[in-house]
Design a protein around this motif. Structure first.
Motif, mmCIF file in Angstrom:
data_model
loop_
_atom_site.group_PDB
_atom_site.id
_atom_site.type_symbol
_atom_site.label_atom_id
_atom_site.label_comp_id
_atom_site.label_asym_id
_atom_site.label_seq_id
_atom_site.Cartn_x
_atom_site.Cartn_y
_atom_site.Cartn_z
ATOM 1 N N LYS A 35 0.842 -1.209 0.000
ATOM 2 C CA LYS A 35 0.000 0.000 0.000
ATOM 3 C C LYS A 35 0.869 1.247 0.000
ATOM 4 O O LYS A 35 0.617 2.195 -0.739
ATOM 5 C CB LYS A 35 -0.899 0.025 1.240
ATOM 6 C CG LYS A 35 -2.088 -0.878 1.178
ATOM 7 C CD LYS A 35 -2.886 -0.722 2.457
ATOM 8 C CE LYS A 35 -3.989 -1.728 2.550
ATOM 9 N NZ LYS A 35 -4.740 -1.597 3.811
ATOM 10 N N TRP A 36 1.891 1.250 0.859
ATOM 11 C CA TRP A 36 2.763 2.415 0.959
ATOM 12 C C TRP A 36 3.495 2.664 -0.351
ATOM 13 O O TRP A 36 3.631 3.796 -0.782
ATOM 14 C CB TRP A 36 3.756 2.238 2.093
ATOM 15 C CG TRP A 36 3.142 2.281 3.459
ATOM 16 C CD1 TRP A 36 1.887 2.707 3.793
ATOM 17 C CD2 TRP A 36 3.760 1.883 4.674
ATOM 18 N NE1 TRP A 36 1.694 2.588 5.146
ATOM 19 C CE2 TRP A 36 2.828 2.087 5.719
ATOM 20 C CE3 TRP A 36 5.004 1.375 4.996
ATOM 21 C CZ2 TRP A 36 3.114 1.816 7.038
ATOM 22 C CZ3 TRP A 36 5.292 1.095 6.323
ATOM 23 C CH2 TRP A 36 4.353 1.314 7.327
ATOM 24 N N GLU A 38 2.503 1.803 -3.360
ATOM 25 C CA GLU A 38 1.528 2.291 -4.344
ATOM 26 C C GLU A 38 1.218 3.774 -4.120
ATOM 27 O O GLU A 38 1.159 4.556 -5.071
ATOM 28 C CB GLU A 38 0.252 1.469 -4.278
ATOM 29 C CG GLU A 38 -0.766 1.845 -5.333
ATOM 30 C CD GLU A 38 -2.007 0.975 -5.317
ATOM 31 O OE1 GLU A 38 -2.801 1.098 -6.252
ATOM 32 O OE2 GLU A 38 -2.183 0.177 -4.372
ATOM 33 N N ARG A 39 1.030 4.161 -2.858
ATOM 34 C CA ARG A 39 0.755 5.566 -2.555
ATOM 35 C C ARG A 39 1.921 6.455 -2.971
ATOM 36 O O ARG A 39 1.726 7.532 -3.536
ATOM 37 C CB ARG A 39 0.502 5.754 -1.058
ATOM 38 C CG ARG A 39 -0.842 5.272 -0.605
ATOM 39 C CD ARG A 39 -1.005 5.521 0.878
ATOM 40 N NE ARG A 39 -2.149 4.789 1.383
ATOM 41 C CZ ARG A 39 -2.275 4.393 2.638
ATOM 42 N NH1 ARG A 39 -1.341 4.667 3.517
ATOM 43 N NH2 ARG A 39 -3.342 3.724 3.020
ATOM 44 N N THR A 42 1.936 6.703 -6.802
ATOM 45 C CA THR A 42 0.776 7.459 -7.283
ATOM 46 C C THR A 42 0.938 8.941 -6.999
ATOM 47 O O THR A 42 0.658 9.782 -7.859
ATOM 48 C CB THR A 42 -0.511 6.925 -6.626
ATOM 49 O OG1 THR A 42 -0.632 5.541 -6.920
ATOM 50 C CG2 THR A 42 -1.737 7.661 -7.121
ATOM 51 N N ARG A 43 1.402 9.261 -5.804
ATOM 52 C CA ARG A 43 1.574 10.676 -5.458
ATOM 53 C C ARG A 43 2.697 11.308 -6.261
ATOM 54 O O ARG A 43 2.614 12.485 -6.636
ATOM 55 C CB ARG A 43 1.804 10.818 -3.955
ATOM 56 C CG ARG A 43 0.522 10.534 -3.185
ATOM 57 C CD ARG A 43 0.701 10.528 -1.703
ATOM 58 N NE ARG A 43 -0.592 10.231 -1.074
ATOM 59 C CZ ARG A 43 -0.734 9.803 0.162
ATOM 60 N NH1 ARG A 43 0.324 9.636 0.937
ATOM 61 N NH2 ARG A 43 -1.927 9.545 0.635
ATOM 62 N N GLU A 67 -2.289 16.489 -1.715
ATOM 63 C CA GLU A 67 -2.128 15.036 -1.845
ATOM 64 C C GLU A 67 -0.671 14.669 -2.093
ATOM 65 O O GLU A 67 -0.170 13.699 -1.521
ATOM 66 C CB GLU A 67 -3.014 14.505 -2.971
ATOM 67 C CG GLU A 67 -3.068 13.009 -3.061
ATOM 68 C CD GLU A 67 -3.699 12.326 -1.859
ATOM 69 O OE1 GLU A 67 -3.293 11.182 -1.561
ATOM 70 O OE2 GLU A 67 -4.576 12.907 -1.197
ATOM 71 N N PHE A 72 3.847 8.898 2.641
ATOM 72 C CA PHE A 72 3.310 7.666 2.063
ATOM 73 C C PHE A 72 2.466 6.855 3.051
ATOM 74 O O PHE A 72 1.625 6.079 2.637
ATOM 75 C CB PHE A 72 4.435 6.786 1.493
ATOM 76 C CG PHE A 72 5.405 6.302 2.529
ATOM 77 C CD1 PHE A 72 5.169 5.144 3.228
ATOM 78 C CD2 PHE A 72 6.563 7.012 2.786
ATOM 79 C CE1 PHE A 72 6.074 4.679 4.173
ATOM 80 C CE2 PHE A 72 7.474 6.564 3.727
ATOM 81 C CZ PHE A 72 7.233 5.400 4.424
ATOM 82 N N ALA A 75 -3.203 7.847 4.550
ATOM 83 C CA ALA A 75 -4.206 7.568 3.495
ATOM 84 C C ALA A 75 -4.845 8.825 3.002
ATOM 85 O O ALA A 75 -4.775 9.864 3.565
ATOM 86 C CB ALA A 75 -5.282 6.650 4.054
#
Length: 75
Positions: A35-36, A38-39, A42-43, A67, A72, A75
């Motif tokens: 998850k981290w 991916e964040r 994405t950011r 955002e 990271f 959420a």
């Protein structure tokens, strides 16, 4: 991991099989790391877009900048 596992999938996996506590812990760590990652990616990609692209995806400049500045693990 190309897709991260959400909490529902994690709950299903741990309920459907009897896993040792160490395996459940390792699985939770792996899910959080995915998850981290991916964040973070994405950011970073969001930060490379211009104002026109932000409008196309329904964000204001302020929303996009907020955002991209989040760490990271948030959420």
């Amino acid at each position: 991991m190309t897709q991260t596992m959400n909490r529902t999938a994690l709950a299903y996996l741990t309920a459907a099989t009897t896993l040792p506590a160490g395996s459940v812990l390792a699985l939770r760590v792996a899910v959080n790391l995915a998850k981290w990652s991916e964040r973070r990616c994405t950011r970073a990609a969001l930060g490379k877009l211009d104002a026109h692209d932000w409008r196309d995806i329904g964000l204001t400049e302020g929303q996009a900048l907020r955002e991209t500045q989040k760490p990271f693990w948030r959420a």
